[in-house]
Design a protein around this motif. Structure first.
Motif, PDB file in Angstrom:
ATOM      1  N   ARG A   1       0.724  -1.214  -0.215  1.00 56.29           N
ATOM      2  CA  ARG A   1       0.015   0.012   0.154  1.00 56.29           C
ATOM      3  C   ARG A   1       0.771   1.305  -0.040  1.00 56.29           C
ATOM      4  O   ARG A   1       0.551   2.076  -0.896  1.00 56.29           O
TER       5      ARG A   1
ATOM      6  N   HIS B   1      -7.450   6.044   1.382  1.00 55.93           N
ATOM      7  CA  HIS B   1      -7.914   5.880   2.638  1.00 55.93           C
ATOM      8  C   HIS B   1      -9.430   5.532   2.521  1.00 55.93           C
ATOM      9  O   HIS B   1     -10.187   6.416   2.940  1.00 55.93           O
TER      10      HIS B   1
ATOM     11  N   HIS C   1      -7.279   8.237  -3.755  1.00 59.83           N
ATOM     12  CA  HIS C   1      -6.382   8.678  -4.629  1.00 59.83           C
ATOM     13  C   HIS C   1      -6.328   8.053  -6.079  1.00 59.83           C
ATOM     14  O   HIS C   1      -6.121   6.829  -6.230  1.00 59.83           O
TER      15      HIS C   1
ATOM     16  N   GLU D   1      -6.544  15.470   1.217  1.00 58.45           N
ATOM     17  CA  GLU D   1      -5.418  15.608   2.371  1.00 58.45           C
ATOM     18  C   GLU D   1      -4.000  16.231   2.079  1.00 58.45           C
ATOM     19  O   GLU D   1      -3.342  16.722   2.632  1.00 58.45           O
ATOM     20  N   HIS D   2      -4.006  16.302   0.328  1.00 58.02           N
ATOM     21  CA  HIS D   2      -2.441  16.973   0.207  1.00 58.02           C
ATOM     22  C   HIS D   2      -2.403  18.431   0.179  1.00 58.02           C
ATOM     23  O   HIS D   2      -1.278  18.964  -0.082  1.00 58.02           O
TER      24      HIS D   2
HETATM   25 ZN    ZN Z   1      -2.877   9.657   1.082  1.00 55.49          ZN
END
Ligand code: ZN
Ligand code: FAD
Ligand code: MLT
Length: 480
Positions: free
Chosen positions: A344, A391, A398, A432-433
């Protein structure tokens, strides 16, 4: 390089660095902490993906918040633009200069200041590398509430500034919950001491939250206090196969109900991601006898070995019986657990080795999430390898599009389609990025005009000359 500055123009209001500036900054930091060597600057000018490249001529390495304050005060008075840089693992072009901004690296501010074993509260400087904090805590019998594949390089200041999510968010929540305090330096050099070590503090506006996730656009984070959970004795990792996306989704629901408080990660990858890791990452191997369409990695963390195992085994058996999982394996030791995690965590690195990559980090309501991956596959045909992982426990996909080289024609088939699709499904174009340079102009896909206007007002208030991380996060048109 792929998409660099693109359509962004250097803001002519920013000064160009001169010899007097360098001499002044050497006076603050000492000459060895003022780097002008071009070879050394190449690394800090280039992002992790090798997609964004700036042309800064100066890298500063302060050792104290006071030095950061003096740097910013000077740069603000001279109108010199600045980019704060942590471990430079960011994935949206936020951590490197767009043009000739001065790079302020936090790497030398890497001390752990205090740790309270009773409360589990850690106070440290912003440049501490995440993995180093993890090892420190491990010795104390604690863990970090966040973990991510970039742990060997990313810094806690960078994590806080991006509000990094990662692999444990499903259990411990976001940094808005676990960060108890920050010290941050504003553009004019003011040091804001919000370094509280309290769980509860309702004394007016909680300004630390402005610095969590603002990607260096409002100030430089110099210290962090963070609540860390105790290290529990029993950790289990299972690598499971599912026949379709809908089974992964149902499995999540089951896991939440049946594993409850011991569930500490719920990650998924499709077979295309799996193949990429198997082909590009040394040491990666399929723990199952054949390939399946989807995989889920589940981790449990609890305090009672026998009851945790019992719970997990009952959950696995039940999920086999009702055919949510088609096959699976439970790690027998820590090495096998790491080899499952590599499948992962190794995906971003495998993507880099495979060639060029267009990266999208999306929050999408679970039921629709994988439809986007399938739609992209049919849109792009055989021009690209479209993969989906992420996630799942947090509703974070993603979507990555891997090609041999960057190609504007392919990009035009991806954007703005991906953003429009996400917006239509009431998702977020950055789970999240962050927005960085890549998505500064796309913010309206996820935020209303009124909200963005308030953000711009806050930016104008805290950084009226806009010297901090220009061209990032907010559209230029709003703040210049
Ligand atoms: Zn991530
Ligand atoms: P940088 O990349 O240096 O900077 C990121 C942003 O924060 C920039 O805008 C920069 O200006 C700003 N910044 C950095 N330090 C400071 C500071 N002290 N004060 C103010 N601003 C600052 N992200 C996730 O959320 N979840 C993941 O699971 C995840 N996995 C990753 C896996 C890999 C292999 C890689 C390469 C990246 C991953 N990321 C992930 C993205 C990235 O690692 C995170 O965003 C990370 O938190 C960035 O930390 P950094 O120290 O490298 O910051
Ligand atoms: C991950 O979860 O692996 C990271 O966010 C990096 C990526 O999206 O590639």
């Amino acid at each position: 390089f792929g998409s660099m500055a693109g359509s962004v123009q250097r803001n002519p209001r920013f000064s160009k660095l001169n010899d007097d500036d360098v001499r002044y900054l050497e006076g603050i930091l000492g000459s060895k902490n003022v780097v002008q060597d071009e070879d050394k600057l190449v690394t800090s000018n280039t992002d992790w993906m090798h997609k964004y490249k700036g042309s800064s001529k100066l890298l500063l390495q302060p050792r104290t918040a006071d030095q950061v304050s003096q740097i910013l005060k000077y740069c603000n008075s001279r109108n010199l633009a600045v980019v704060p840089q942590g471990g430079n693992t960011g994935l949206v072009g936020g951590s490197v200069p767009v043009f000739d901004e001065v790079i302020v690296s936090l790497s030398s501010m890497n001390k752990i200041i205090s740790f309270d074993k009773v409360s589990g509260i850690l106070v440290c400087e912003a440049g501490c590398i995440l993995e180093n904090i993890m090892s420190f805590l491990d010795n104390e019998g604690f863990i970090m509430p966040l973990d991510l594949g970039a742990k060997g390089s990313c810094q806690i200041g960078g994590n806080v500034s991006t509000n990094a999510g990662g692999l444990r968010l499903v259990r411990y929540g976001s940094l808005h919950g676990s960060v108890l305090g920050v010290e941050a330096v504003l553009a004019n050099g003011t040091v804001l001491d919000m370094l509280k070590t309290l769980r509860k503090d309702n004394t007016g506006y909680d300004l630390k939250h402005l610095f969590i996730g603002s990607e260096g656009s409002l100030g430089i984070v110099t210290k962090v206090s963070i609540l860390t959970p105790p290290k529990l004795s029993s950790v289990n990792v299972a690598f499971l196969a599912c026949k379709d996306y809908s089974s992964c989704q149902k499995l999540l629901q089951e896991a939440k109900g049946k594993l409850g408080e011991i569930l500490s990660a719920f990650e998924f990858l499709d077979v295309q991601s799996m193949n990429l890791v198997l082909n590009h990452m040394e040491g990666a191997r399929n723990p199952l006898p054949s390939l399946h369409n989807f995989y889920v990695l589940i981790e449990t963390t609890g305090s009672d070995e026998s009851s945790d195992k019992q719970k997990l085994e009952a959950f696995l058996l039940g999920s086999m019986e009702n055919e949510l999982i088609s096959d699976g394996v439970l790690a027998q030791d820590i090495n096998q657990a790491s080899s499952f995690w590599l499948l992962r965590e190794g995906i971003p690195e495998a993507l880099m080795r495979a060639g060029a990559v267009y990266k999208y980090d999306l929050s999408i309501p679970l039921e629709h999430m994988y439809n986007l991956v399938e739609e992209m596959r049919s849109r792009l045909g055989n021009t690209a390898n479209v993969i989906g992982y992420g996630h799942l426990g947090d509703g974070n996909l993603h979507l990555n599009i891997s090609t041999s080289h960057y190609d504007d024609k392919i990009l035009s088939h991806i954007e703005p389609y991906v953003y429009e699709w996400t917006s239509k499904h009431r998702g977020s174009i950055s789970a999240e990025h962050g927005l960085g340079l890549m998505k500064a102009n796309e913010i309206f896909y996820s935020k209303s005009h009124e909200t963005v206007q308030v953000m711009a007002s806050i930016k104008n208030l805290l950084d009226p000359n806009h010297i901090l991380n220009p061209y990032k996060v907010l559209p230029q048109s709003l703040i210049s």
